[in-house]
Enzyme design. Sequence first.
Site, PDB file in Angstrom:
ATOM      1  N   LYS A   1       0.837  -1.191   0.000  1.00 58.95           N
ATOM      2  CA  LYS A   1       0.000   0.000   0.000  1.00 58.95           C
ATOM      3  C   LYS A   1       0.877   1.248   0.000  1.00 58.95           C
ATOM      4  O   LYS A   1       1.905   1.307   0.678  1.00 58.95           O
ATOM      5  CB  LYS A   1      -0.881  -0.044   1.248  1.00 58.95           C
ATOM      6  CG  LYS A   1      -1.958   1.017   1.359  1.00 58.95           C
ATOM      7  CD  LYS A   1      -2.796   0.716   2.609  1.00 58.95           C
ATOM      8  CE  LYS A   1      -3.918   1.689   2.837  1.00 58.95           C
ATOM      9  NZ  LYS A   1      -4.717   1.307   4.036  1.00 58.95           N
TER      10      LYS A   1
ATOM     11  N   SER B   1      -9.510   0.984   3.611  1.00 58.51           N
ATOM     12  CA  SER B   1      -8.781   1.822   2.668  1.00 58.51           C
ATOM     13  C   SER B   1      -7.723   1.093   1.855  1.00 58.51           C
ATOM     14  O   SER B   1      -7.162   1.655   0.909  1.00 58.51           O
ATOM     15  CB  SER B   1      -8.105   2.963   3.428  1.00 58.51           C
ATOM     16  OG  SER B   1      -7.120   2.457   4.332  1.00 58.51           O
TER      17      SER B   1
ATOM     18  N   SER C   1      -9.596  -1.484   7.593  1.00 66.17           N
ATOM     19  CA  SER C   1      -9.011  -1.253   6.268  1.00 66.17           C
ATOM     20  C   SER C   1      -8.241  -2.428   5.690  1.00 66.17           C
ATOM     21  O   SER C   1      -7.869  -2.401   4.518  1.00 66.17           O
ATOM     22  CB  SER C   1      -8.100  -0.018   6.308  1.00 66.17           C
ATOM     23  OG  SER C   1      -8.866   1.142   6.451  1.00 66.17           O
TER      24      SER C   1
END
Length: 803
Positions: free
Chosen positions: A120, A199, A223
Amino acid sequence: MHRSRRAATALLSLAMAVALTAVTASDPAAAKPPHKPPVIDLERVTGLQLQSMMDAGRLTSVQLTKMYLDRINALNKSGPGLNAVTQLNKNALAEAAYYDRLRARGIKLSPAMGLPVLMKDLIDVKGMYTSAGNFSLRNSYPAQDAGLVKKLRANGVVILGKLGLSEYANFFGSQPSGFANLTGQVVNAVDADQNPSGSSSGSGAAAAASLATLVVGTETSGSIISPSSAQGIVGLRPTVGLVPGYGIAPISASQDTAGPMVGTVSDAALLLQTMSGYDPQNEAYYAGIWGPGVNDTDIIPPVPHVLPDYLSALDVDFVRGKRIGYNGTLTEGSPLKIAYDALVQAGAIMVERPVISPPGMPGSVLSWEAHRDIDHYYQHLGPQAPIKSLAEEIAVNQSEEHQALKFGNGTHQAALAQDINPDSPAAIQYRNNLVVGKQLAHQGIDRMMANDTPDDSGDDFIAILGSVSNGARAGYPQITVPMGYNSTTRRTVNVNVHGAAYDERDILGVAYVIEQATKLRQTPGTVNPSMYRCARTVPAQPFAKRGACNPTYDQVMRMLGGRPAPLAFSLETETAAGLRTKLLDGKISAVDLTRAYLYRIGLTNAEGPATQAVRDLNWDVLKEAKEADKVLKKYRDDKKRGKKPKAPGPLLGLPVLLDDSFDTRSMSTTGGSIALEGLKPAKDSTVVAKLKAAGALILGKTNVSELNGVFSSTMPKGYSSLGGQVLLPSDTDKTPAGSSGGSAAATASGLAALTIGMETSTDTAQLLAPADAAGVVGLKPTVGLVSRTGVLPVAKSQDSPAR
């Protein structure tokens, strides 16, 4: 291959070539030139299986890394257009070559050595920017690796690239999950109509589509678990502190953690083993950060100096004779019941354990911590960091708001308003909320794990199947396990397993038993053939033999024979009337105009944003455009000679796209249905005949909701089994709103001078609603004004072909 993809691959290959030259020249133990690589099903192979192949000399890390690069090329900006990968590490192939060299010497750094990882874009990797998806951070290159990246490198993992996310971990503005102003919208890898959740949206999509062996996400509250559940993968949120937290763009030091998001439980165990463990710099990162009067260990339990062997939990007998609590309704055939039965069959002692939610949970600490922790992160990026504080980030983004703030930055603004002076009333309230919140969150789960009998360890549980209260706030571990798909929508379902602090080995063991007994996860191309059927992967996707693909960049470029010269005006804003004037005045030719539209289709339809708006092209359209240019030239020549020229057709030379429900000779009319694939009408529909009589050029057909939206009540708008899911160009997270979604998307993207859809619904849901959603003009004529002859019908009393 698209030029940008060629460039990325060439850059990585050059880096590898330089590294290999250096290795060969200096190291007599360097590996021999690799044999032809095996064909590997990257969607089904595990990291441990790949390790066995590398150990046996049947595969190299360089070969494996190239396979993943090819897969990214096929799926990220092409095919389904996942938009998951936002950066590639230019040194990836060189790193892989180095680990191959070590292996040739008999050196193996870890069970994960040579495996590629994607992570990420909150996680610092030296030499790559860390943007958090934020426009102001597009040139933010950290001075050092994040703590977890140091561990990955020490274990020989190849850093392949970075992944998209909900901007700033979904703690920025009002953006949808998976959207960031810098990197755009991530697409759900299993169902493009569904939000990818976040997320860690890009991590979820990358793992679901098998773009790397190992994938890292982060979580503050949901997330990792939520996007893993939404995209049918294994997601593990570790105990906060187990994975080093420094060098990760933060929300909340008390809740933030990185964790595995992968295809299998074994890969989760492998990745956790590789990136976790005690780190003195991490201990210093947390020390005293909470403020006066707060004991560090009350917030983050001390990290074990010696890690358990997580891989040892990969045992189908792991749960035999062990107690596991569960909660929820055991409905026959439900994911919970299937998982429960698997554990019972494996010898577990299953005991119902209701959720314990201690009363008095105080308010959230996230906004206050975000101000403190984001400032802290920026201050430790190094002297070259472009942003030094949250206040500066907000100011820079506001100065470029058109690019930086599509959905605003209200959450960061609210965080900035928090007074983080240690003696302020807000700080005192924060510390109270932090300590009490942690105590209560820990207490609820600890009591469940102890079966609410703290003095009797004999009835403790190794894990909880189902739910717990406030797991993310506690900072305790959780793993989600794929449990197949909904029978009507093929959307993912899952179960969750929870533990107390540092119980990762136990929950991995429970999850592994469930996974191995059920094996319900399937590849995305099996679950959703229309999304992957035409992607060029090795091995080929399921159902690839069907073909019938939407037009691709490569097909269009073969048709064009080269990139057309840029026009002096925008096809997205020019009107049909304006184009007609330009054609009549000779300022543009019909051929050049048609080529420009075709090029835009090539760039956007199954490439780039991959809107999948266009279903098919008229492969003779350039010949027809040449004929139109002859008529236009004669008109201009006659005019120059003073002759009264014959007025050309009102649409002469204008390229037009129509819904795939209008019969056009030489083109199939499918309505998006596999049953109608290849069905070519004997003649044009009346609408098409009139368009041709007016001089229009039939450019192609657009995708529709299957059979104009009356095929299935559970089918999303803009979806068909043959053409896939149309995406709304202005916001790919939103539904295209109706059966004429392809025509509306094509108009919004500037893919034709005119598009023609169809309306049947009494509530304007087929043509007017998509036009409204796409921000274009839609006109529904009176039923009967436009002929329905040769149009795939829905209801003759209501069908209205329209523009």
